[in-house]
Write a protein that holds these residues in place. Structure first.
Motif, mmCIF file in Angstrom:
data_model
loop_
_atom_site.group_PDB
_atom_site.id
_atom_site.type_symbol
_atom_site.label_atom_id
_atom_site.label_comp_id
_atom_site.label_asym_id
_atom_site.label_seq_id
_atom_site.Cartn_x
_atom_site.Cartn_y
_atom_site.Cartn_z
ATOM 1 N N THR A 15 7.543 70.785 38.456
ATOM 2 C CA THR A 15 7.528 69.647 37.541
ATOM 3 C C THR A 15 8.922 69.346 37.021
ATOM 4 O O THR A 15 9.785 70.230 36.945
ATOM 5 N N HIS A 17 10.129 66.766 33.881
ATOM 6 C CA HIS A 17 10.016 65.746 32.826
ATOM 7 C C HIS A 17 8.782 64.848 32.986
ATOM 8 O O HIS A 17 8.866 63.638 32.783
ATOM 9 N N GLU A 19 5.486 65.619 31.440
ATOM 10 C CA GLU A 19 4.564 66.485 30.709
ATOM 11 C C GLU A 19 3.149 65.901 30.628
ATOM 12 O O GLU A 19 2.165 66.638 30.729
ATOM 13 N N ALA A 23 -0.015 67.806 32.227
ATOM 14 C CA ALA A 23 -1.177 68.230 31.450
ATOM 15 C C ALA A 23 -2.475 67.840 32.156
ATOM 16 O O ALA A 23 -3.448 68.622 32.182
ATOM 17 N N ASP A 46 9.354 74.762 36.208
ATOM 18 C CA ASP A 46 10.023 73.693 35.467
ATOM 19 C C ASP A 46 11.442 73.554 36.002
ATOM 20 O O ASP A 46 12.268 74.451 35.857
ATOM 21 N N THR A 52 11.314 71.503 29.502
ATOM 22 C CA THR A 52 10.407 70.830 28.570
ATOM 23 C C THR A 52 8.927 71.105 28.828
ATOM 24 O O THR A 52 8.089 70.723 28.004
ATOM 25 N N ALA A 53 8.584 71.742 29.929
ATOM 26 C CA ALA A 53 7.172 71.902 30.275
ATOM 27 C C ALA A 53 6.533 73.156 29.695
ATOM 28 O O ALA A 53 5.316 73.329 29.796
ATOM 29 N N THR A 56 3.578 72.578 27.304
ATOM 30 C CA THR A 56 2.425 72.015 28.001
ATOM 31 C C THR A 56 1.651 73.094 28.738
ATOM 32 O O THR A 56 0.417 73.131 28.707
ATOM 33 N N TRP A 70 4.486 79.856 33.181
ATOM 34 C CA TRP A 70 5.604 78.920 33.300
ATOM 35 C C TRP A 70 6.853 79.694 33.692
ATOM 36 O O TRP A 70 7.061 80.833 33.257
ATOM 37 N N ASP A 100 2.880 67.550 40.399
ATOM 38 C CA ASP A 100 2.570 67.398 38.979
ATOM 39 C C ASP A 100 1.979 66.047 38.643
ATOM 40 O O ASP A 100 1.521 65.832 37.511
#
Length: 240
Positions: A15, A17, A19, A23, A46, A52-53, A56, A70, A100
């Motif tokens: 993934t 950016h 999110e 999800a 990530d 940033t994930a 999530t 993660w 993703d």
């Protein structure tokens, strides 16, 4: 009667950016009915510098029947991310790749488990349906590019290249499952040289086909893929 040996499947989702879409992807994995004799884990890689994930994934893991973890992979390069996912899968016998921006439809895991038990192939590819943000902008070229369809039964042989290449079907890692032992052990599975322009997955598929790997079709292992409106523009389609 001796019970069948347990199989292990690691689902790798890379993934960057996205999110909100991630999800949804993780929720669709968590909604799958666990398959008997199949141990499932989920690895989210990530590939963003900001990582940033993580939040999530932590939220999704709390409601999942399957372990989710993660990890970060740098620099930003999809081949680097995929290789990190393969390494993190450890000794899992099978590795699935889900994008993703995809959601797995009900019955996906059952179809995969059935395919792993019934067929001798080294990789499997499931059906992909496009979920267009702007369906009115999706012409025939976009509908063909962002879908994977084939009128063939489960277990039908697929070919990525050469004279036997399966017509009308592009093989890629979105919604796919690979036998870990069929991936190269003498080099990174995905070449970073392809990691910015794309094609790292097709390169891998062609390399292992040359080594004798067999590919199979799993029509009931279905996924939907979100397609933003701008990806239906003729300029984008020409670049692809």
């Amino acid at each position: 009667m001796t019970p069948p040996a347990r199989l292990s499947l690691a689902i790798v989702i890379c993934t960057f950016h996205r999110e909100a879409l991630l999800a949804q992807a993780l929720a669709s994995v968590a909604a799958q009915t666990p398959a008997p004799d199949l141990d499932v884990s989920v690895i989210v890689v990530d590939n963003s510098d900001e990582e940033t994930a993580a939040e999530t994934v932590a939220r999704a893991a709390g409601g999942s029947p399957f372990p989710m973890r993660w990890l970060a992979a740098h620099p930003a390069n999809i081949a680097t991310a995929r290789n990190a996912g393969v390494e993190a899968a450890g000794d899992a016998g099978w590795i699935a790749f889900v994008d993703d921006d995809q959601i797995l439809l009900p019955g996906w895991l059952g179809a995969v488990a059935d395919g792993l038990r019934r067929f001798p192939h080294d990789a499997f590819f499931g059906a992909v349906e496009a979920r267009f943000e702007a369906p009115d902008r999706a012409g025939p070229a976009a509908r063909q590019l962002f879908a994977r369809r084939l009128d063939a039964p489960a277990g039908a042989d697929l070919y990525a290249m050469g004279g036997a290449k399966t017509r009308g079907l592009a093989l890629a890692t979105n919604n796919s499952v690979f036998r870990r032992a069929a991936l190269p052990g003498d080099e990174a599975p995905f070449h970073p040289d392809f990691g910015h322009g794309g094609g790292e997955d097709y390169d891998l598929i062609c390399r292992i086909e040359r080594r004798g790997a067999r590919f199979g079709w799993l029509p009931q292992a279905r996924a939907q893929e979100f397609v933003p409106a701008d990806r239906c523009d003729p300029a984008y389609l020409r670049r692809r």
